[in-house]
Design an enzyme around this catalytic site. Structure first.
Site, PDB file in Angstrom:
ATOM      1  N   SER A 158      36.214 -12.879  76.706  1.00 39.55           N
ATOM      2  CA  SER A 158      36.948 -11.696  77.154  1.00 39.55           C
ATOM      3  C   SER A 158      36.041 -10.598  77.697  1.00 39.55           C
ATOM      4  O   SER A 158      36.532  -9.628  78.260  1.00 39.55           O
ATOM      5  CB  SER A 158      37.803 -11.123  76.015  1.00 39.55           C
ATOM      6  N   LYS A 196      34.481  -4.986  72.085  1.00 33.88           N
ATOM      7  CA  LYS A 196      35.331  -4.504  73.170  1.00 33.88           C
ATOM      8  C   LYS A 196      34.825  -3.153  73.679  1.00 33.88           C
ATOM      9  O   LYS A 196      34.020  -2.470  73.023  1.00 33.88           O
ATOM     10  CB  LYS A 196      36.773  -4.307  72.678  1.00 33.88           C
TER      11      LYS A 196
END
Length: 238
Positions: A158, A196
């Site tokens: 991701s 993230k």
């Protein structure tokens, strides 16, 4: 080619994860798709998994990861552009045939040994990391800031648009604060850790954003997200 029900379910899961960071329950899926039983949801989930659109994670309730989205859905929910961002300083190295024991670190060639704490999810959150597996040698130039540093092995894709690939070793400076746009290790709900980009969304909400348009942002109340470190470097092995 997905059926309408499969598309509807995939979009429902995507919207719910984008909003709350977790997929809907099977009961919520059944009600939203107007199905009579949860067995129909099981069949749809299995079909989406077999076609590579989702992945079910073992040993966790309601654990579904969206792997990719069809163009019709991706166009409606395009990820916010990444700005600022991290440009990784990549150190290439040879992957050892086996990991050394987690004994006391030994400095090599002017490098600093930092603890390798395990794996970190660049995808959906995984269980929190707490045990030292071994140590890795990190060039001193990569440890620019003061304070304790540790390393984590990346699991997932991701963050690929930020230059962070599955299997990379990320070097983290331990800190409890971060600016918008920093790539951080975030502990979610005191139980799960993920890598993230952090962005604050007015009020008391935090978005944890991927660097891959196939993954929606995970949005939480700010009291459910604890910054545990900031990305400072990257080690890539072949």
């Amino acid at each position: 080619m997905l059926t309408k029900k499969q598309l509807d379910l995939l979009e429902l899961i995507h919207k719910r994860m984008q909003k709350d960071g977790v997929p809907p329950s099977f009961d919520e899926m059944k009600e939203a798709l107007d199905l009579r039983s949860k067995s129909g949801i099981h069949r749809l989930i299995t079909a989406l998994e077999e076609r590579g659109f989702i992945r079910r994670l073992a040993h966790r309730a309601r654990a579904i990861e969206i792997v990719k989205l069809p163009d019709s859905i991706a166009a409606k929910y395009s990820a916010a552009p990444q700005t600022g961002g991290f440009t990784p300083r990549v150190i290439d190295g040879d992957r050892p045939s086996s990991r050394p024991s987690a004994a006391a670190p030994v400095s090599q060639w002017g490098a600093t040994d930092v603890p390798l704490m395990g794996k970190i999810a660049a995808g959906v959150p995984i269980e929190a990391i707490s045990q030292i597996e071994t140590h890795v040698a990190v060039p001193g130039t990569m440890l620019g800031g003061k304070g304790h540093h540790y390393a984590l092995e990346v699991k997932g894709d991701s963050m690929i648009d930020a230059g962070i690939n599955d299997g990379d070793i990320v070097v983290i400076r331990e800190t409890s604060t971060a600016d918008d746009g920093d790539i951080v290790v975030a502990l979610v709900k005191g139980q799960e850790a993920t890598l993230k980009t952090l962005r604050r969304q007015g009020g008391r909400r935090i978005a944890l954003e991927a660097a891959n348009p196939a993954y929606p942002a995970q949005i939480y109340p700010d009291d459910q997200v604890e910054v545990q470190g900031k990305l400072v470097g990257l080690i890539r092995t072949y």
